[in-house]
Design a protein around this motif. Structure first.
Motif, PDB file in Angstrom:
ATOM      1  N   ARG A   1       0.889  -1.290   0.163  1.00 36.70           N
ATOM      2  CA  ARG A   1      -0.101   0.082   0.030  1.00 36.70           C
ATOM      3  C   ARG A   1       0.960   0.975   0.054  1.00 36.70           C
ATOM      4  NH1 ARG A   1      -5.117   1.089   4.053  1.00 36.70           N
ATOM      5  NH2 ARG A   1      -5.850   2.987   2.724  1.00 36.70           N
ATOM      6  N   ASP A   2       1.004   1.876  -1.229  1.00 33.82           N
ATOM      7  CA  ASP A   2       1.871   3.065  -1.266  1.00 33.82           C
ATOM      8  C   ASP A   2       1.178   4.023  -2.282  1.00 33.82           C
ATOM      9  OD1 ASP A   2       3.995   4.703  -0.996  1.00 33.82           O
ATOM     10  OD2 ASP A   2       5.518   3.130  -1.422  1.00 33.82           O
ATOM     11  N   LYS A   3       1.751   5.261  -2.409  1.00 29.49           N
ATOM     12  CA  LYS A   3       1.072   6.231  -3.347  1.00 29.49           C
ATOM     13  C   LYS A   3       2.232   6.803  -4.140  1.00 29.49           C
ATOM     14  CE  LYS A   3      -2.003   9.855  -4.124  1.00 29.49           C
ATOM     15  NZ  LYS A   3      -3.259  10.656  -3.328  1.00 29.49           N
ATOM     16  N   ILE A   4       2.082   6.795  -5.398  1.00 30.34           N
ATOM     17  CA  ILE A   4       3.385   7.277  -6.311  1.00 30.34           C
ATOM     18  C   ILE A   4       2.738   8.682  -6.352  1.00 30.34           C
ATOM     19  CG2 ILE A   4       4.174   7.563  -8.784  1.00 30.34           C
ATOM     20  CD1 ILE A   4       4.865   4.927  -7.376  1.00 30.34           C
ATOM     21  N   THR A   5       3.991   9.717  -6.205  1.00 34.93           N
ATOM     22  CA  THR A   5       3.427  11.176  -6.274  1.00 34.93           C
ATOM     23  C   THR A   5       4.686  11.649  -7.184  1.00 34.93           C
ATOM     24  OG1 THR A   5       4.845  11.750  -4.468  1.00 34.93           O
ATOM     25  CG2 THR A   5       2.769  11.189  -3.832  1.00 34.93           C
ATOM     26  N   PRO A   6       4.535  12.867  -7.734  1.00 34.87           N
ATOM     27  CA  PRO A   6       5.748  13.359  -8.485  1.00 34.87           C
ATOM     28  C   PRO A   6       7.003  13.407  -7.837  1.00 34.87           C
ATOM     29  CG  PRO A   6       3.812  14.659  -8.966  1.00 34.87           C
ATOM     30  CD  PRO A   6       3.263  13.817  -7.743  1.00 34.87           C
ATOM     31  N   GLU A   7       6.810  13.656  -6.478  1.00 36.48           N
ATOM     32  CA  GLU A   7       8.083  13.733  -5.552  1.00 36.48           C
ATOM     33  C   GLU A   7       8.666  12.616  -5.291  1.00 36.48           C
ATOM     34  OE1 GLU A   7       5.302  17.126  -5.589  1.00 36.48           O
ATOM     35  OE2 GLU A   7       4.733  15.167  -4.695  1.00 36.48           O
ATOM     36  N   ASN A   8       7.912  11.395  -5.169  1.00 38.57           N
ATOM     37  CA  ASN A   8       8.630  10.119  -4.867  1.00 38.57           C
ATOM     38  C   ASN A   8       8.731   9.041  -6.040  1.00 38.57           C
ATOM     39  OD1 ASN A   8       6.134   8.992  -5.371  1.00 38.57           O
ATOM     40  ND2 ASN A   8       5.743   8.784  -2.839  1.00 38.57           N
ATOM     41  N   MET A   9       8.316   9.566  -7.041  1.00 38.96           N
ATOM     42  CA  MET A   9       8.006   8.893  -8.146  1.00 38.96           C
ATOM     43  C   MET A   9       9.379   7.827  -8.544  1.00 38.96           C
ATOM     44  SD  MET A   9       6.942   9.743 -11.984  1.00 38.96           S
ATOM     45  CE  MET A   9       6.255  11.074 -11.350  1.00 38.96           C
ATOM     46  N   GLY A  10      10.488   8.604  -8.759  1.00 42.69           N
ATOM     47  CA  GLY A  10      11.692   7.728  -8.963  1.00 42.69           C
ATOM     48  C   GLY A  10      12.168   6.801  -7.972  1.00 42.69           C
ATOM     49  N   SER A  11      12.178   7.426  -6.708  1.00 40.45           N
ATOM     50  CA  SER A  11      12.773   6.460  -5.448  1.00 40.45           C
ATOM     51  C   SER A  11      11.779   5.275  -5.352  1.00 40.45           C
ATOM     52  CB  SER A  11      12.874   7.502  -4.383  1.00 40.45           C
ATOM     53  OG  SER A  11      11.770   7.938  -3.853  1.00 40.45           O
ATOM     54  N   THR A  12      10.504   5.549  -5.612  1.00 38.37           N
ATOM     55  CA  THR A  12       9.644   4.505  -5.080  1.00 38.37           C
ATOM     56  C   THR A  12       9.456   3.396  -6.273  1.00 38.37           C
ATOM     57  OG1 THR A  12       7.877   5.899  -3.989  1.00 38.37           O
ATOM     58  CG2 THR A  12       7.069   3.991  -4.753  1.00 38.37           C
ATOM     59  N   LEU A  13       9.640   3.917  -7.577  1.00 39.13           N
ATOM     60  CA  LEU A  13       9.981   2.762  -8.579  1.00 39.13           C
ATOM     61  C   LEU A  13      11.054   2.101  -8.424  1.00 39.13           C
ATOM     62  CD1 LEU A  13       8.188   4.633 -11.593  1.00 39.13           C
ATOM     63  CD2 LEU A  13       7.146   3.008 -10.301  1.00 39.13           C
ATOM     64  N   ALA A  14      12.076   2.670  -8.196  1.00 40.65           N
ATOM     65  CA  ALA A  14      13.365   2.209  -8.036  1.00 40.65           C
ATOM     66  C   ALA A  14      13.517   0.997  -6.973  1.00 40.65           C
ATOM     67  CB  ALA A  14      14.463   3.248  -7.847  1.00 40.65           C
ATOM     68  N   LYS A  15      12.608   1.136  -5.936  1.00 39.55           N
ATOM     69  CA  LYS A  15      12.509   0.223  -4.907  1.00 39.55           C
ATOM     70  C   LYS A  15      12.203  -1.162  -5.228  1.00 39.55           C
ATOM     71  CE  LYS A  15      10.192   2.785  -1.845  1.00 39.55           C
ATOM     72  NZ  LYS A  15       9.369   2.721  -0.647  1.00 39.55           N
ATOM     73  N   TYR A  16      11.195  -1.168  -6.422  1.00 42.24           N
ATOM     74  CA  TYR A  16      10.608  -2.272  -6.855  1.00 42.24           C
ATOM     75  C   TYR A  16      11.026  -2.784  -8.164  1.00 42.24           C
ATOM     76  CZ  TYR A  16       7.486  -1.123  -3.012  1.00 42.24           C
ATOM     77  OH  TYR A  16       7.018  -0.759  -1.665  1.00 42.24           O
ATOM     78  N   LEU A  17      11.695  -1.708  -8.879  1.00 47.87           N
ATOM     79  CA  LEU A  17      12.262  -2.342 -10.329  1.00 47.87           C
ATOM     80  C   LEU A  17      13.602  -2.033 -10.626  1.00 47.87           C
ATOM     81  CD1 LEU A  17       9.134  -0.591 -11.996  1.00 47.87           C
ATOM     82  CD2 LEU A  17       9.454  -2.974 -11.884  1.00 47.87           C
ATOM     83  N   GLY A  18      14.100  -2.723 -11.630  1.00 44.38           N
ATOM     84  CA  GLY A  18      15.583  -2.534 -12.248  1.00 44.38           C
ATOM     85  C   GLY A  18      15.398  -2.901 -13.541  1.00 44.38           C
ATOM     86  N   PRO A  19      16.497  -2.696 -14.050  1.00 44.78           N
ATOM     87  CA  PRO A  19      16.890  -3.174 -15.492  1.00 44.78           C
ATOM     88  C   PRO A  19      15.949  -4.436 -15.989  1.00 44.78           C
ATOM     89  CG  PRO A  19      18.784  -2.243 -14.866  1.00 44.78           C
ATOM     90  CD  PRO A  19      17.895  -2.466 -13.771  1.00 44.78           C
ATOM     91  N   GLY A  20      15.116  -4.281 -17.255  1.00 50.28           N
ATOM     92  CA  GLY A  20      14.479  -5.528 -17.608  1.00 50.28           C
ATOM     93  C   GLY A  20      13.330  -5.796 -16.902  1.00 50.28           C
ATOM     94  N   ASP A  21      13.118  -5.417 -15.515  1.00 54.84           N
ATOM     95  CA  ASP A  21      11.791  -5.536 -14.949  1.00 54.84           C
ATOM     96  C   ASP A  21      10.615  -4.917 -15.615  1.00 54.84           C
ATOM     97  OD1 ASP A  21      13.137  -6.977 -13.071  1.00 54.84           O
ATOM     98  OD2 ASP A  21      13.180  -5.209 -11.799  1.00 54.84           O
ATOM     99  N   LEU A  22       9.448  -5.094 -15.495  1.00 57.83           N
ATOM    100  CA  LEU A  22       8.049  -4.841 -16.049  1.00 57.83           C
ATOM    101  C   LEU A  22       7.135  -4.065 -15.225  1.00 57.83           C
ATOM    102  CD1 LEU A  22       6.174  -5.227 -18.599  1.00 57.83           C
ATOM    103  CD2 LEU A  22       5.586  -7.377 -17.609  1.00 57.83           C
ATOM    104  N   LEU A  23       6.808  -2.884 -15.825  1.00 58.71           N
ATOM    105  CA  LEU A  23       5.939  -1.850 -14.960  1.00 58.71           C
ATOM    106  C   LEU A  23       4.841  -2.089 -15.877  1.00 58.71           C
ATOM    107  CD1 LEU A  23       5.539   0.528 -13.275  1.00 58.71           C
ATOM    108  CD2 LEU A  23       6.424   1.842 -14.748  1.00 58.71           C
TER     109      LEU A  23
END
Length: 120
Positions: A59-81
């Motif tokens: 349970r988390d919310k993506i905001t313009p301020e946390n977008m990059g850091s939040t996505l980077a917690k869960y994804l890396g090169p070649g992962d699927l969003l």
């Protein structure tokens, strides 16, 4: 069935994502423990069947301020969003992840050094 050993992040668990998850699992051989569903609302009741099999829910919310850091917690090169607002495609490209959404007619695939487009 396509083999996929990377991580999958589904952002939001609305009606499109609820229909997409079973199709994804049916056609993409991915360990269920590699799939994370993120939503800012409590979706545990809708995901109970999936979390019992290994899918993670956060349970988390993506905001313009946390977008990059939040996505980077869960994804890396070649992962699927999957199922993310269009304006975030630049972040997906920078992280070198495969990007898909229900309104995209062309997928942009990048390995961080080169991009190619694939009509879908």
């Amino acid at each position: 069935m396509v083999e996929f050993g990377k991580k999958v992040l589904m952002v939001g668990f609305g009606s499109v994502a609820q229909c997409t998850l079973p199709i994804l699992v049916k056609h993409l051989r991915v360990p269920l423990a590699n799939i994370t569903v993120m939503d800012f609302e409590d979706q545990t009741h809708l995901l109970k069947e999936w979390t019992a099999q290994g899918v993670r829910f956060v349970r988390d919310k993506i905001t313009p301020e946390n977008m990059g850091s939040t996505l980077a917690k869960y994804l890396g090169p070649g992962d699927l969003l999957i199922d993310f607002p269009f304006q975030i495609i630049q972040i997906a490209r920078r992280l070198a992840v495969i990007f898909g959404d229900d309104f995209v007619t062309t997928a942009v695939i990048t390995d961080g050094t080169a991009e190619r487009q694939m009509d879908i």
